[in-house]
Design a protein around this motif. Structure first.
Motif, mmCIF file in Angstrom:
data_model
loop_
_atom_site.group_PDB
_atom_site.id
_atom_site.type_symbol
_atom_site.label_atom_id
_atom_site.label_comp_id
_atom_site.label_asym_id
_atom_site.label_seq_id
_atom_site.Cartn_x
_atom_site.Cartn_y
_atom_site.Cartn_z
ATOM 1 N N LYS A 63 -39.920 15.427 117.219
ATOM 2 C CA LYS A 63 -39.476 16.635 116.514
ATOM 3 C C LYS A 63 -39.304 16.353 115.022
ATOM 4 O O LYS A 63 -39.648 17.183 114.177
ATOM 5 C CB LYS A 63 -38.135 17.109 117.092
ATOM 6 N N GLY A 64 -38.741 15.196 114.724
ATOM 7 C CA GLY A 64 -38.462 14.864 113.331
ATOM 8 C C GLY A 64 -39.723 14.793 112.508
ATOM 9 O O GLY A 64 -39.793 15.326 111.396
ATOM 10 N N LEU A 65 -40.756 14.150 113.062
ATOM 11 C CA LEU A 65 -42.013 14.026 112.313
ATOM 12 C C LEU A 65 -42.680 15.389 112.150
ATOM 13 O O LEU A 65 -43.404 15.615 111.182
ATOM 14 C CB LEU A 65 -42.949 13.040 113.018
ATOM 15 N N GLN A 66 -42.404 16.307 113.109
ATOM 16 C CA GLN A 66 -42.955 17.656 112.976
ATOM 17 C C GLN A 66 -42.329 18.410 111.805
ATOM 18 O O GLN A 66 -42.999 19.199 111.146
ATOM 19 C CB GLN A 66 -42.694 18.453 114.260
ATOM 20 N N VAL A 67 -41.038 18.214 111.591
ATOM 21 C CA VAL A 67 -40.343 19.072 110.633
ATOM 22 C C VAL A 67 -40.113 18.396 109.282
ATOM 23 O O VAL A 67 -39.639 19.027 108.348
ATOM 24 C CB VAL A 67 -38.974 19.541 111.188
ATOM 25 N N THR A 277 -35.317 29.524 112.431
ATOM 26 C CA THR A 277 -36.143 28.343 112.655
ATOM 27 C C THR A 277 -35.811 27.244 111.663
ATOM 28 O O THR A 277 -35.750 26.065 112.011
ATOM 29 C CB THR A 277 -37.630 28.684 112.486
ATOM 30 N N ASN A 278 -35.633 27.656 110.409
ATOM 31 C CA ASN A 278 -35.415 26.650 109.385
ATOM 32 C C ASN A 278 -34.151 25.843 109.646
ATOM 33 O O ASN A 278 -34.154 24.606 109.560
ATOM 34 C CB ASN A 278 -35.336 27.333 108.010
ATOM 35 N N ALA A 279 -33.078 26.517 110.019
ATOM 36 C CA ALA A 279 -31.815 25.821 110.266
ATOM 37 C C ALA A 279 -31.958 24.867 111.452
ATOM 38 O O ALA A 279 -31.484 23.729 111.415
ATOM 39 C CB ALA A 279 -30.702 26.821 110.516
ATOM 40 N N ILE A 280 -32.646 25.340 112.505
ATOM 41 C CA ILE A 280 -32.828 24.486 113.682
ATOM 42 C C ILE A 280 -33.691 23.273 113.319
ATOM 43 O O ILE A 280 -33.386 22.142 113.699
ATOM 44 C CB ILE A 280 -33.439 25.298 114.840
ATOM 45 N N ASP A 281 -34.742 23.523 112.522
ATOM 46 C CA ASP A 281 -35.578 22.410 112.071
ATOM 47 C C ASP A 281 -34.749 21.383 111.301
ATOM 48 O O ASP A 281 -34.943 20.176 111.445
ATOM 49 C CB ASP A 281 -36.708 22.921 111.169
ATOM 50 N N LEU A 282 -33.839 21.890 110.465
ATOM 51 C CA LEU A 282 -33.019 20.964 109.681
ATOM 52 C C LEU A 282 -32.126 20.125 110.587
ATOM 53 O O LEU A 282 -31.897 18.943 110.314
ATOM 54 C CB LEU A 282 -32.166 21.724 108.669
ATOM 55 N N SER A 283 -31.639 20.701 111.701
ATOM 56 C CA SER A 283 -30.798 19.884 112.565
ATOM 57 C C SER A 283 -31.629 18.810 113.274
ATOM 58 O O SER A 283 -31.156 17.704 113.491
ATOM 59 C CB SER A 283 -30.015 20.738 113.562
ATOM 60 N N TYR A 284 -32.896 19.140 113.592
ATOM 61 C CA TYR A 284 -33.794 18.093 114.123
ATOM 62 C C TYR A 284 -34.010 17.006 113.085
ATOM 63 O O TYR A 284 -33.979 15.805 113.387
ATOM 64 C CB TYR A 284 -35.147 18.684 114.508
ATOM 65 N N LEU A 285 -34.244 17.439 111.835
ATOM 66 C CA LEU A 285 -34.529 16.468 110.784
ATOM 67 C C LEU A 285 -33.310 15.564 110.550
ATOM 68 O O LEU A 285 -33.453 14.341 110.392
ATOM 69 C CB LEU A 285 -34.914 17.196 109.493
ATOM 70 N N ALA A 286 -32.117 16.171 110.551
ATOM 71 C CA ALA A 286 -30.907 15.383 110.337
ATOM 72 C C ALA A 286 -30.746 14.349 111.451
ATOM 73 O O ALA A 286 -30.415 13.188 111.200
ATOM 74 C CB ALA A 286 -29.685 16.294 110.283
ATOM 75 N N THR A 287 -31.022 14.766 112.694
ATOM 76 C CA THR A 287 -30.943 13.832 113.822
ATOM 77 C C THR A 287 -31.925 12.686 113.625
ATOM 78 O O THR A 287 -31.582 11.509 113.809
ATOM 79 C CB THR A 287 -31.275 14.560 115.136
ATOM 80 N N PHE A 288 -33.146 13.043 113.245
ATOM 81 C CA PHE A 288 -34.180 12.035 113.024
ATOM 82 C C PHE A 288 -33.735 11.033 111.957
ATOM 83 O O PHE A 288 -33.845 9.819 112.147
ATOM 84 C CB PHE A 288 -35.472 12.743 112.594
ATOM 85 N N LEU A 289 -33.205 11.555 110.843
ATOM 86 C CA LEU A 289 -32.790 10.658 109.758
ATOM 87 C C LEU A 289 -31.647 9.747 110.207
ATOM 88 O O LEU A 289 -31.636 8.551 109.910
ATOM 89 C CB LEU A 289 -32.353 11.473 108.539
ATOM 90 N N LEU A 290 -30.699 10.317 110.961
ATOM 91 C CA LEU A 290 -29.579 9.501 111.438
ATOM 92 C C LEU A 290 -30.070 8.376 112.336
ATOM 93 O O LEU A 290 -29.651 7.226 112.199
ATOM 94 C CB LEU A 290 -28.582 10.369 112.203
ATOM 95 N N ILE A 291 -30.973 8.724 113.260
ATOM 96 C CA ILE A 291 -31.490 7.694 114.167
ATOM 97 C C ILE A 291 -32.233 6.630 113.364
ATOM 98 O O ILE A 291 -32.092 5.431 113.618
ATOM 99 C CB ILE A 291 -32.400 8.316 115.238
#
Lengths: 316, 328
Positions: A63-67, A277-291
């Motif tokens: 998901k992170g690489l997608q967004v 969509t944008n807000a949900i994408d940002l939460s995926y991105l934040a998760t990705f960055l944290l991991i």
């Protein structure tokens, strides 16, 4: 206790001197089967337990690489909740806020913790006070982070009237980091070979010199490991920050007071409930960055620093 | 002489710094007791026996023994205490055997070349932030439970009361499973290290007697590491009791009712404190802040007791590397 072997078997061997193959333990087949069965069961359990981690890593990497995009890394979350499908909004404020808070908190926790650890390892001779301190450091490490956050809220936000601020958040996180830093420093210092210290002592160095010039240097990889791993815990904390940092859509570098500050875990916790969509994408991105941050810190701490400490040890 | 003085100063300065750990625990407990005093005076033991939480934020302010509180407000911790204990209990029932199994695989079964990457994944598991477990729980675990596992359980075990009835999307089972995952690396890493300390001679003696690998594990290794394993499970329990964000996301946010089945929405003390962030500001009498402090104090007391027991059980000796400390 019953003997493990069939008695008749050995008697036969003695009487006839005939060789009937190796002596088999009793219930051999059943026990072998049980052995295989339990092993299989354990391996299945291990796979089941580890599967979710792999799934978490895979899901959020995917998901992170997608967004992920440059603009999402350099813009702030202001306007991210807008229903416009082409809404602007990125995580710059949250990324910088997390780094700011964690940086501040390590500026508080690291000096306190490292020198606290120096006392435990070098001066205390394992006296009563030091065992009490160790015990309380362990207890402190076990205090749920939400309690640290709520106490931080009661003391810093309300009583000292700091309001929501990076400083308050950093103080609470430093309480979280402190016990790890103390104990990691102590353990790392205790692994420094005594021969080196005794050599320096024989050459007439003072204890202060030995600690600062020798012990801390040799213990550095271990200390850094402890600090890095406690940093990775702090980066992932949410509960204490909710009550002390608030959240801000904008980048700010003000540590104190009544100035809310953004951080990544808040985005994970709340943005997925915003129906855009944008807000949900940002939460995926934040998760990705944290991991990603946690992964990098863990690899550096466990692989890189272990190698460094092995190098140091081999030079002794 | 000057040097001697320098050493002495160094010693006492670092001694004060290490004492900060002690001071912090007393500050935390002191602040919580001080802040929860008004709630203790006004609500007394009703706090522990009531299942209703109603802050009456829009009512008028009454006074009891000179302490302001909202008229008609009731604060009962029972729903949240039950949620905390039940979800942690389920986490232990599922997580502890699985984690000890993983530890046995790492210490006894897997070859070293396989064991170290698995160990790395396990350490990573300990490092993944709690809120991310919760997010994964919402995205993957809860939909799976709702569509498959809980439906299956409630169909096949409908005669058992705790498995019957309606299926909710998030709740007790989801919380317990997420917590089980989160405590696994703690239990597994300590148990693995304890098992690896079994003297090789004891195991070889078992092998010479013709014991199978499992019998050596069961009769030699597990008894040798027993205290540490129990201690690690207690540490895991301590972590589960205080776990906040993951549970906050998958617990279903129940209030004012107790769970009747495994599928009911619940709430835990830690998660509820997060949910009540707003109430802390909107309560004009300020009583909500005091009641939440009392809840935090109760949680603190429970986790501290569990952790102290755990520390006494986990033998100090084998936490010898700084990187192992972090799971402990």
């Amino acid at each position: 206790m019953e003997p493990d072997r069939e008695p008749t078997n050995s008697v036969q061997l003695q009487d006839s001197f005939s060789f009937e193959g190796p002596v088999r333990p009793r219930n051999y087949t059943r026990r072998k089967a049980l052995n295989l069965f339990v092993k299989g069961l354990l391996i299945v359990a291990a796979v089941l337990v580890l599967y979710p981690v792999v799934d978490i890593l895979y899901l959020f990497a995917y998901k992170g690489l997608q967004v992920i995009s440059i603009s999402r890394l350099i813009e702030t979350t202001a306007g991210a909740a807008s229903f416009n499908p082409h809404a602007a909004g990125g995580l710059a404020n949250a990324i910088l806020g997390t780094l700011f808070i964690v940086g501040l908190s390590s500026m508080i926790a690291v000096p306190l913790g490292v020198f606290g650890g120096v006392y435990l390892a070098e001066f205390s001779n394992d006296n009563r006070f030091s065992s009490i301190v160790r015990f309380f450091a362990d207890v402190l490490a076990g205090v749920p982070s939400i309690i640290l956050g709520y106490v931080g809220f009661l003391v810093l936000v309300l009583r000292f009237n700091l309001g929501y601020s990076a400083l308050g958040a950093a103080i609470v996180l430093s309480v979280l980091m402190f016990p790890y830093t103390v104990r990691a420093t102590e353990l790392a210092l205790k692994r420094v070979p005594n021969g080196i210290k005794e050599g320096a002592l024989a050459l007439g160095s003072s204890k202060t010199t030995i600690i600062n010039r020798l012990s801390l240097k040799f213990a550095l990889p271990g200390i850094l490991t402890g600090i890095l791993l406690s940093l990775s815990i702090s980066v992932g904390e949410t509960a204490p920050l909710l009550y002390t940092a608030g959240f801000s859509d904008y980048i700010n570098w003000t540590a104190c007071c009544h100035t809310q500050i953004g951080y990544l875990t808040y985005v994970v916790f709340t943005f997925y409930t915003i129906p855009t969509t944008n807000a949900i994408d940002l939460s995926y991105l934040a998760t990705f960055l944290l991991i990603l941050i946690v992964l990098v810190i863990n690899i550096v701490a466990r692989v890189g620093l272990r190698r460094l400490s092995r190098d140091l040890e081999s030079r002794i | 002489m000057a040097r001697h003085l320098q050493d002495t100063i160094y010693k006492y300065v670092t001694m004060c710094l290490s004492g900060v750990a002690l001071a912090l625990i007393f500050i935390i407990i002191g602040v919580l007791i001080d802040s929860s005093y008004p709630a203790l005076v006004v609500y007394g033991s009703k706090f522990f026996t009531s299942i209703t939480w109603n802050a009456e934020l829009t009512g008028s302010i009454c006074y009891t023994s000179g302490i302001a509180h909202m008229c008609g407000a009731t604060f009962g911790v029972l729903v949240y205490l039950t949620g905390t204990l039940l979800s942690s209990g389920i986490a232990l029932l599922i997580g502890a055997p699985a984690a000890v199994g993983l530890a046995i695989v790492l210490a006894e079964i897997a070859p070293r070349r396989l064991a170290s990457p698995i160990s790395f994944v396990m350490e990573l598991m300990a490092g993944i932030p709690s809120v991310i477990y919760g997010f994964w729980g919402i995205l993957v675990l809860v939909p799976y439970l709702k569509s498959t596992l809980e439906v299956g359980l409630s169909h096949s075990l409908s005669s058992v009361p705790i498995f019957s009835g309606a299926v909710f999307s998030a709740g007790l089972l989801a919380s317990g499973l997420i917590l089980a995952l989160m405590i696994t690396p703690i239990i597994a890493s300590i148990s693995r290290d304890a098992m690896r300390q079994t003297p090789e001679g004891l195991k070889e003696a078992g092998r010479a007697l013709g014991l199978t690998d499992w019998e050596i594990t069961y009769k030699v290794v597990l008894p040798y590491a027993r205290t540490s394993i129990i201690g690690s499970i207690a540490l895991g329990l301590g972590r589960a009791l205080g776990e906040t964000m993951a549970v906050a996301l998958v617990c279903g946010g129940a209030s004012n009712f107790l769970p009747k089945t495994f599928f009911y929405p619940i709430n835990t003390m830690a998660a509820f404190i997060v949910f009540q962030l707003d109430a802390a500001f909107t309560d004009p009498s300020g009583m909500s802040i005091s009641v939440l402090a009392e809840m935090a104090l109760l949680l603190m007391a429970i986790t501290m007791i569990v952790n102290v027991v755990a520390r006494l059980l986990v033998r100090r000796g084998f936490v010898s590397r700084p990187e192992n400390l972090i799971q402990v």
